[in-house]
Design a protein around this motif. Structure first.
Motif, mmCIF file in Angstrom:
data_model
loop_
_atom_site.group_PDB
_atom_site.id
_atom_site.type_symbol
_atom_site.label_atom_id
_atom_site.label_comp_id
_atom_site.label_asym_id
_atom_site.label_seq_id
_atom_site.Cartn_x
_atom_site.Cartn_y
_atom_site.Cartn_z
ATOM 1 N N GLU A 32 42.735 -28.494 -65.802
ATOM 2 C CA GLU A 32 41.923 -28.436 -64.739
ATOM 3 C C GLU A 32 43.493 -29.628 -63.220
ATOM 4 O OE1 GLU A 32 37.333 -29.283 -65.364
ATOM 5 O OE2 GLU A 32 38.333 -29.706 -67.087
ATOM 6 N N ASN A 86 38.223 -24.323 -57.750
ATOM 7 C CA ASN A 86 36.869 -24.943 -57.513
ATOM 8 C C ASN A 86 36.715 -26.118 -57.171
ATOM 9 O OD1 ASN A 86 34.289 -26.218 -59.152
ATOM 10 N ND2 ASN A 86 35.399 -25.874 -61.211
ATOM 11 N N THR A 91 39.241 -28.937 -57.554
ATOM 12 C CA THR A 91 40.533 -28.896 -58.667
ATOM 13 C C THR A 91 40.903 -27.382 -59.036
ATOM 14 O OG1 THR A 91 38.351 -28.124 -60.537
ATOM 15 C CG2 THR A 91 39.172 -30.031 -60.396
ATOM 16 N N ASP A 93 41.370 -24.067 -61.533
ATOM 17 C CA ASP A 93 40.992 -24.299 -62.762
ATOM 18 C C ASP A 93 42.497 -23.496 -63.227
ATOM 19 O OD1 ASP A 93 39.139 -26.030 -62.672
ATOM 20 O OD2 ASP A 93 37.368 -24.372 -62.460
#
Length: 130
Positions: A32, A86, A91, A93
């Protein structure tokens, strides 16, 4: 699960890449990467730096610099990993798209989708010279 090592794929000064330290099963969350985003209008400033080759689109109006290992994944048109943005967590991912063996380099498609084979920006014009 992953580590940074010298990659045989690059021809730059650092030649780094992300490698699996252990076998990774398809679908496993690998990393992440937190995001620092900025408005697209400010991208002209980044274009004057080496960072221009490392930023990601982040929605319609923003561009992102990824922290962690996010900017160190190398490209392949046959990637073994993919990423999802995300927005809730800010983030990127990274997930295993296929099973990845220990010692194997973890590769993504810079076009953003594993199936897109459009030429990449840093290869533009090279085909004409070959």
């Amino acid at each position: 699960m992953i580590e940074i090592k010298r990659s045989p794929l690059g021809d730059g000064e650092f030649n780094r890449g992300v490698f699996a330290k252990q076998d990774i099963k398809k679908g496993t969350l690998i990393h992440e990467a937190p995001v620092i985003s900025f408005p697209n209008a400010e991208h002209e400033h980044i274009e004057k730096t080496l960072l221009a080759d490392y930023v990601f689109e982040y929605g319609i109006n923003h561009t992102a610099i990824l922290l962690g290992y996010g900017m160190l994944f190398n490209h392949s048109y046959e990637p073994n990993a993919e990423y999802e943005i995300n927005f809730d967590n800010h983030t990127f991912d990274f997930y295993a798209y296929t099973d990845i063996k220990a010692g194997e380099e973890v590769l993504i498609n810079y076009n953003g989708d594993v199936d897109i084979d459009d030429p990449l920006w840093f290869n533009e014009g090279k085909e004409d010279k070959e």
